[in-house]
Design a protein around this motif. Sequence first.
Motif, mmCIF file in Angstrom:
data_model
loop_
_atom_site.group_PDB
_atom_site.id
_atom_site.type_symbol
_atom_site.label_atom_id
_atom_site.label_comp_id
_atom_site.label_asym_id
_atom_site.label_seq_id
_atom_site.Cartn_x
_atom_site.Cartn_y
_atom_site.Cartn_z
ATOM 1 N N PRO A 1 38.052 -2.335 84.688
ATOM 2 C CA PRO A 1 37.139 -1.085 84.004
ATOM 3 C C PRO A 1 38.290 0.178 84.066
ATOM 4 C CG PRO A 1 35.599 -1.973 85.459
ATOM 5 C CD PRO A 1 36.792 -2.725 85.399
ATOM 6 N N GLN A 2 38.912 0.360 85.349
ATOM 7 C CA GLN A 2 39.758 1.533 85.311
ATOM 8 C C GLN A 2 40.966 1.518 84.279
ATOM 9 O OE1 GLN A 2 38.704 -0.422 87.805
ATOM 10 N NE2 GLN A 2 38.381 0.750 89.526
ATOM 11 N N LEU A 3 41.532 0.454 84.124
ATOM 12 C CA LEU A 3 42.690 0.063 83.178
ATOM 13 C C LEU A 3 42.301 0.208 81.851
ATOM 14 C CD1 LEU A 3 45.533 -0.241 82.828
ATOM 15 C CD2 LEU A 3 45.190 -2.901 83.001
ATOM 16 N N PHE A 4 41.062 -0.448 81.446
ATOM 17 C CA PHE A 4 40.686 -0.589 80.047
ATOM 18 C C PHE A 4 40.150 0.766 79.792
ATOM 19 C CE2 PHE A 4 39.092 -5.234 81.273
ATOM 20 C CZ PHE A 4 40.507 -5.438 81.208
ATOM 21 N N GLY A 5 39.566 1.591 80.534
ATOM 22 C CA GLY A 5 39.084 2.896 80.257
ATOM 23 C C GLY A 5 40.122 3.850 79.979
ATOM 24 N N PHE A 6 41.354 3.707 80.722
ATOM 25 C CA PHE A 6 42.500 4.350 80.419
ATOM 26 C C PHE A 6 43.211 4.231 79.056
ATOM 27 C CE2 PHE A 6 47.265 4.658 80.779
ATOM 28 C CZ PHE A 6 47.459 5.796 80.603
ATOM 29 N N LEU A 7 43.503 2.936 79.009
ATOM 30 C CA LEU A 7 44.057 2.282 77.518
ATOM 31 C C LEU A 7 43.345 2.784 76.566
ATOM 32 C CD1 LEU A 7 45.238 -1.275 79.011
ATOM 33 C CD2 LEU A 7 46.545 0.870 78.565
ATOM 34 N N THR A 8 41.860 2.615 76.486
ATOM 35 C CA THR A 8 40.954 2.941 75.473
ATOM 36 C C THR A 8 41.089 4.468 75.229
ATOM 37 O OG1 THR A 8 39.407 1.261 75.889
ATOM 38 C CG2 THR A 8 38.795 3.041 74.527
ATOM 39 N N ALA A 9 41.212 5.281 76.173
ATOM 40 C CA ALA A 9 41.445 6.805 75.942
ATOM 41 C C ALA A 9 42.946 7.142 75.389
ATOM 42 C CB ALA A 9 41.337 7.687 77.186
ATOM 43 N N MET A 10 43.876 6.728 75.746
ATOM 44 C CA MET A 10 45.078 6.700 75.094
ATOM 45 C C MET A 10 45.151 6.237 73.635
ATOM 46 S SD MET A 10 47.579 7.843 77.293
ATOM 47 C CE MET A 10 49.149 7.108 76.733
ATOM 48 N N ALA B 1 44.713 10.814 79.679
ATOM 49 C CA ALA B 1 45.541 10.475 78.677
ATOM 50 C C ALA B 1 46.103 11.608 77.883
ATOM 51 C CB ALA B 1 44.540 9.663 77.573
ATOM 52 N N ALA B 2 45.395 12.968 77.789
ATOM 53 C CA ALA B 2 46.048 14.046 77.292
ATOM 54 C C ALA B 2 47.151 14.565 77.963
ATOM 55 C CB ALA B 2 44.928 14.926 77.232
ATOM 56 N N LYS B 3 47.061 14.485 79.395
ATOM 57 C CA LYS B 3 48.032 14.812 80.375
ATOM 58 C C LYS B 3 49.497 13.856 79.985
ATOM 59 C CE LYS B 3 48.692 16.814 84.797
ATOM 60 N NZ LYS B 3 47.980 16.716 86.335
ATOM 61 N N PHE B 4 49.510 12.930 79.755
ATOM 62 C CA PHE B 4 50.682 11.950 79.430
ATOM 63 C C PHE B 4 51.061 12.405 77.918
ATOM 64 C CE2 PHE B 4 49.848 8.163 82.342
ATOM 65 C CZ PHE B 4 50.941 8.148 83.203
ATOM 66 N N GLN B 5 50.051 12.650 76.951
ATOM 67 C CA GLN B 5 50.454 12.891 75.643
ATOM 68 C C GLN B 5 51.188 14.479 75.604
ATOM 69 O OE1 GLN B 5 47.149 14.654 73.173
ATOM 70 N NE2 GLN B 5 47.816 12.883 71.596
ATOM 71 N N GLU C 1 36.955 6.766 86.812
ATOM 72 C CA GLU C 1 36.739 8.007 86.383
ATOM 73 C C GLU C 1 35.760 8.265 85.317
ATOM 74 O OE1 GLU C 1 38.204 10.785 87.587
ATOM 75 O OE2 GLU C 1 39.870 10.065 88.506
ATOM 76 N N PRO C 2 34.690 9.285 85.445
ATOM 77 C CA PRO C 2 33.826 9.381 84.208
ATOM 78 C C PRO C 2 34.367 9.604 82.886
ATOM 79 C CG PRO C 2 33.852 11.386 85.746
ATOM 80 C CD PRO C 2 34.846 10.362 86.321
ATOM 81 N N ASP C 3 35.580 9.988 82.671
ATOM 82 C CA ASP C 3 36.304 10.347 81.436
ATOM 83 C C ASP C 3 37.711 10.158 81.661
ATOM 84 O OD1 ASP C 3 37.076 10.933 78.999
ATOM 85 O OD2 ASP C 3 36.117 12.954 78.977
ATOM 86 N N TYR C 4 38.365 9.350 81.163
ATOM 87 C CA TYR C 4 39.859 9.131 81.270
ATOM 88 C C TYR C 4 40.664 9.858 80.086
ATOM 89 C CZ TYR C 4 38.726 5.266 84.186
ATOM 90 O OH TYR C 4 38.142 4.539 85.113
ATOM 91 N N LYS C 5 40.065 10.556 79.071
ATOM 92 C CA LYS C 5 40.704 11.386 77.937
ATOM 93 C C LYS C 5 41.670 12.366 78.700
ATOM 94 C CE LYS C 5 37.968 10.815 74.105
ATOM 95 N NZ LYS C 5 36.835 9.862 74.742
ATOM 96 N N PRO C 6 41.124 13.316 79.743
ATOM 97 C CA PRO C 6 42.105 14.248 80.403
ATOM 98 C C PRO C 6 43.208 13.881 80.836
ATOM 99 C CG PRO C 6 39.723 14.579 80.898
ATOM 100 C CD PRO C 6 39.813 13.196 80.251
ATOM 101 N N GLY D 1 52.427 13.550 86.600
ATOM 102 C CA GLY D 1 51.473 14.098 87.312
ATOM 103 C C GLY D 1 50.043 13.591 87.313
ATOM 104 N N VAL D 2 50.164 12.144 86.704
ATOM 105 C CA VAL D 2 48.747 11.622 86.201
ATOM 106 C C VAL D 2 48.343 10.637 87.315
ATOM 107 C CG1 VAL D 2 47.786 10.040 84.639
ATOM 108 C CG2 VAL D 2 49.194 11.569 83.831
ATOM 109 N N LYS D 3 47.252 10.834 88.018
ATOM 110 C CA LYS D 3 46.825 10.152 89.031
ATOM 111 C C LYS D 3 45.195 10.115 88.713
ATOM 112 C CE LYS D 3 48.210 10.357 93.251
ATOM 113 N NZ LYS D 3 48.600 10.617 94.778
ATOM 114 N N ILE D 4 44.613 8.884 88.796
ATOM 115 C CA ILE D 4 43.190 8.806 88.671
ATOM 116 C C ILE D 4 42.579 8.232 90.042
ATOM 117 C CG2 ILE D 4 43.423 8.113 86.242
ATOM 118 C CD1 ILE D 4 42.791 5.117 87.229
ATOM 119 N N ASN D 5 41.292 8.172 89.978
ATOM 120 C CA ASN D 5 40.584 7.784 91.302
ATOM 121 C C ASN D 5 40.703 6.510 90.876
ATOM 122 O OD1 ASN D 5 38.440 6.797 92.966
ATOM 123 N ND2 ASN D 5 37.522 8.869 92.975
#
Length: 478
Positions: free
Chosen positions: A284-293, A265-269, A258-263, A250-254
């Motif tokens: 930026p969107q992909l890089f932000g997500f990968l960094t949060a993971m 990433a935490a859902k995948f975790q 997003e202002p914070d990608y950790k939530p 159920g992970v879907k980003i804008n």
Amino acid sequence: MHRASRALILTTVALVAITLAACSSSRRSSSPQSAPPTSTAGATATTAAAAAGQKFGTLASPCGPGSAKGATDQGVTDTSIHIAYGDDRGYSGDPGLNKEMGDAVKAMIKWCDDQGGINGRQVVGDFYDAAITQVNTVTQQACKSDFMLVGEGWALDEAAEGTRVGCNLVAVPGFAVGPDFDNGPMKYEPVPGPADYQDASLFYEAAQLWPTQVKKADFFHTTLATATESTFAKNTEEAAAAGWDLLNCGVKINYNGEPDYKPFAAKFQQCGVQLVYYNLTPGPQLFGFLTAMDQLGEHPLYLTEAADYTTPFAQWNTQGIADQTYTREAFQPLENADIVPAVKQYVDIVKGDGGAVDQLGEQATSAFLLWATEAKACGSDLTRQCMVNHLATVHDWTGGGLHSSADPAGNLPPECGVLLKLTGGTWSQFYPKTRGQYDCNPEYRFHITNAANYGTTLGPDRLSTKFLGPNIIKPQTS
């Protein structure tokens, strides 16, 4: 998505589609790519000698001197052939978008004309910058003066499909995006990606290489429902056939960020994902997500399409955050130029003309070579009808070794693929292990059974029915 171009341009389509109708200016430049041939015997002999034995990779050069004559069709004279090509480099939201395609065609025109043209006729390239929103305007211009579309890559090609079909502008594009152009009449793409078939090599190869991880896989969704999500519907069919189990976390980003990608990433975790497939392009969107993971200590396998095979992605990955990224390719990567002659020639020809290179440029180069090969076969009788007749017989095309074999005439994607791996700032071939080789299997050419996911209505001949009329140019068998 079957090729680099499609995923690349999806980043702009949703943002600009609503402005299309308001745009009307044309961006066009027209100039011969080399001086016309001289009439002296000495010069003719020199040109003939240079052309003799010339090749592009494994392909005998279609270019050279000759005695073709006649104003046989629009854009064709005794001495020249006008073709339309272009990209979206003038788009203000992403300056230089896909310019490698226009650079490639321009350089290949010069390469061809330096050998004597096509049967002695010089090729003249009319460049059109669609700048995303002006695609219909530039197509209207090409309809008035050019013989064919060759090697172009326009993000909103769908918006001009009615115009193209209406003026019988036969196309050999570098890529196609919209489903009506994907399966349009009078269109022969060197590496097709039709609405009803996909190159599914990535899904099958992942199941072979990582049988445990594909049982705990998921897709990384965005809010760009009309583009990435419609493609995911096809991908779901492919993944299931290959043996994947999707966790549906159920992970879907804008899509706009997003202002914070950790939530997310935490859902995948929490879901226990071990493999993530995405078609989000580097930014930026992909890089932000990968960094949060990475910050959460999560390092699943990341599988993606060829649009992520980019220098900026590699340059961003200096800390190795994306070292588990594997990307599907049908084209030989530029890193294989030392062992694949066609790739080296492409790089040398385009850079020698002052152009930029990437895989999109390989696509445009293959398109130009396909067009030139069949134009040569038409001889003096260079008409659109002759081109359609000949293009409709090409069922095995590699662009001289630039990519795996595809079926332009049948509008079918390859049955072969390559996986590239990102390690730090470097891309390299990961599978098959032997560089330059492909992994091939007929099941990789995957038929999408749910017609609701095509995005258009196809007739029994697999052509989009939206713009079909009684006057389209059809192949003649005799």
